[in-house]
Design a protein around this motif. Structure first.
Motif, PDB file in Angstrom:
ATOM      1  N   TYR A  11       0.832  -1.200   0.000  1.00 49.83           N
ATOM      2  CA  TYR A  11       0.000   0.000   0.000  1.00 49.83           C
ATOM      3  C   TYR A  11       0.875   1.263   0.000  1.00 49.83           C
ATOM      4  O   TYR A  11       0.611   2.234  -0.730  1.00 49.83           O
ATOM      5  CB  TYR A  11      -0.936   0.024   1.215  1.00 49.83           C
ATOM      6  N   THR A  22      -5.432   9.027  -3.045  1.00 45.73           N
ATOM      7  CA  THR A  22      -6.564   8.919  -3.970  1.00 45.73           C
ATOM      8  C   THR A  22      -6.194   8.108  -5.212  1.00 45.73           C
ATOM      9  O   THR A  22      -6.948   7.213  -5.632  1.00 45.73           O
ATOM     10  CB  THR A  22      -7.043  10.324  -4.391  1.00 45.73           C
ATOM     11  N   CYS A  25      -5.866   4.474  -4.318  1.00 44.71           N
ATOM     12  CA  CYS A  25      -7.187   3.871  -4.121  1.00 44.71           C
ATOM     13  C   CYS A  25      -7.834   3.500  -5.454  1.00 44.71           C
ATOM     14  O   CYS A  25      -8.454   2.437  -5.592  1.00 44.71           O
ATOM     15  CB  CYS A  25      -8.098   4.831  -3.363  1.00 44.71           C
ATOM     16  N   ASP A  26      -7.681   4.385  -6.454  1.00 48.58           N
ATOM     17  CA  ASP A  26      -8.234   4.104  -7.777  1.00 48.58           C
ATOM     18  C   ASP A  26      -7.604   2.855  -8.380  1.00 48.58           C
ATOM     19  O   ASP A  26      -8.288   2.039  -9.002  1.00 48.58           O
ATOM     20  CB  ASP A  26      -8.016   5.302  -8.702  1.00 48.58           C
ATOM     21  N   ARG A  27      -6.303   2.719  -8.197  1.00 54.86           N
ATOM     22  CA  ARG A  27      -5.587   1.565  -8.751  1.00 54.86           C
ATOM     23  C   ARG A  27      -5.935   0.275  -8.021  1.00 54.86           C
ATOM     24  O   ARG A  27      -6.032  -0.793  -8.627  1.00 54.86           O
ATOM     25  CB  ARG A  27      -4.069   1.810  -8.665  1.00 54.86           C
ATOM     26  N   LEU A  28      -6.073   0.376  -6.700  1.00 53.50           N
ATOM     27  CA  LEU A  28      -6.296  -0.815  -5.868  1.00 53.50           C
ATOM     28  C   LEU A  28      -7.774  -1.138  -5.678  1.00 53.50           C
ATOM     29  O   LEU A  28      -8.099  -2.195  -5.108  1.00 53.50           O
ATOM     30  CB  LEU A  28      -5.636  -0.608  -4.497  1.00 53.50           C
ATOM     31  N   HIS A  29      -8.653  -0.221  -6.107  1.00 59.12           N
ATOM     32  CA  HIS A  29     -10.100  -0.399  -5.928  1.00 59.12           C
ATOM     33  C   HIS A  29     -10.464  -0.570  -4.454  1.00 59.12           C
ATOM     34  O   HIS A  29     -11.227  -1.452  -4.070  1.00 59.12           O
ATOM     35  CB  HIS A  29     -10.623  -1.598  -6.752  1.00 59.12           C
ATOM     36  N   LEU A  30      -9.851   0.300  -3.637  1.00 58.71           N
ATOM     37  CA  LEU A  30     -10.102   0.287  -2.203  1.00 58.71           C
ATOM     38  C   LEU A  30     -10.550   1.675  -1.755  1.00 58.71           C
ATOM     39  O   LEU A  30     -10.258   2.683  -2.405  1.00 58.71           O
ATOM     40  CB  LEU A  30      -8.836  -0.122  -1.438  1.00 58.71           C
ATOM     41  N   ALA A  31     -11.239   1.715  -0.625  1.00 59.64           N
ATOM     42  CA  ALA A  31     -11.695   2.992  -0.085  1.00 59.64           C
ATOM     43  C   ALA A  31     -10.526   3.752   0.543  1.00 59.64           C
ATOM     44  O   ALA A  31      -9.581   3.149   1.066  1.00 59.64           O
ATOM     45  CB  ALA A  31     -12.787   2.756   0.956  1.00 59.64           C
ATOM     46  N   GLN A  32     -10.621   5.076   0.526  1.00 59.04           N
ATOM     47  CA  GLN A  32      -9.538   5.900   1.049  1.00 59.04           C
ATOM     48  C   GLN A  32      -9.257   5.655   2.531  1.00 59.04           C
ATOM     49  O   GLN A  32      -8.085   5.578   2.919  1.00 59.04           O
ATOM     50  CB  GLN A  32      -9.845   7.382   0.803  1.00 59.04           C
TER      51      GLN A  32
END
Length: 308
Positions: A11, A22, A25-32
């Protein structure tokens, strides 16, 4: 920190690589909140801040930069292992991160690195050019394996910095053909008042050249002072002025820039060093570079060209 949590490291690496939480998060498809929370836990386990805020940006701290370099290598190895297990071949081979001081003649740097490019085993070179001081910092942080420079590191650079002398070359005067024809006779007395391109005062060679001019009572007409050696030669090729460079690469200079050698600056030498974080070298590519240089590379390169 007894054991690294590689998920947390991943991470952190993604945030550092993409420049913000941010973007990660877009790359990992996870919440901030997930990334922010895991990053805080990782910093706590490391025992140091890895990022600092500059406006809205996250900037790596010195510790963060060191951790990022290790993480980059760890995940590169992970990808390579994955390819191997899937039966794919990898062209990555051994990897060498090398820094080149901006004052270092680029043709000399290439000559020194050439053995790595000629090895039978595949090798990948990542080469960066920067100020000597910044490259020394990168060595201390293990961001690069070795740097090439025209001056040795001083004791103030750190107790874990070591110099390895590679060799030296006499220094010669070069010029574009029209200028060469004008200043070839009665060398070097004919150089008084001649247009010259000189390295800037922070380059080690400049101090030797100023002394050489003084000793021979030569007053150059300085057209420009240029820090980058390749740019200086480009100016010289355009006929802006005469310039100095290592005799060891005279043939390459004439071939690449069309600037013949007029003569030697007697008593002036450029010396070259490899600088590492270890006295005892372990990286096989660093060892290959040093061994090649020490096997008379500069003696061979500095032999006079046959007269034409």
């Amino acid at each position: 920190m007894d054991r690294i949590n590689y998920q947390h490291l991943y991470y952190f690496w993604m945030v550092a690589k993409h420049g913000s939480i941010t973007a990660a998060c877009d790359r990992l498809h996870l919440a901030q909140p997930t990334i922010s929370g895991q990053l805080a836990v990782f910093e706590q386990s490391v025992g140091a801040k890895l990022f600092r805020k500059e406006g809205r940006k996250l900037v790596l701290t010195e510790t963060g930069r060191a951790v990022f370099h290790y993480a980059d290598e760890i995940f590169a190895l992970g990808r390579e292992m994955s390819h191997m297990l899937k039966g794919r071949t990898t062209e990555r081979g051994m990897r060498l991160n090398i820094g080149v001081s901006d004052a270092m003649p680029k043709l000399i740097a290439y000559r020194l690195m050439a053995p790595v490019l000629e090895l039978s085993e595949p090798a990948q070179i990542q080469c960066v050019e920067d100020k000597t001081e910044r490259l020394l910092t990168e060595i201390g942080l293990h961001g690069i394996d070795m740097m090439l420079a025209d001056v040795p590191a001083t004791p103030a650079s750190g107790t874990r910095i070591f110099n390895h002398f590679l060799g030296e070359s006499a220094v010669a005067v070069f010029a574009a053909p029209k200028l060469a024809a004008r200043y070839r006779e009665d060398f070097p007395r004919c150089l008084n008042g001649a247009p010259f391109l000189l390295p800037t005062h922070n380059v080690a060679l400049r101090r030797s050249l100023d002394q050489w001019f003084d000793n021979r009572q030569i007053t150059p007409a300085i057209q420009a002072e240029v820090e980058d050696s390749a740019l200086l030669k480009t100016f010289g090729a355009a006929g802006t002025g005469l310039f100095f460079s290592a005799r060891a690469v005279a043939s390459e200079i004439q071939r690449q820039y069309g600037t013949p050698m007029l003569g030697l600056a007697e008593g002036v030498y450029e010396r070259f060093y490899a600088i590492t974080a270890q006295r005892r070298l372990k990286h096989p590519l660093v060892t290959a570079i040093l061994e090649h240089a020490r096997q008379g590379l500069f003696d061979l390169l500095d032999k006079p060209e046959p007269a034409t």
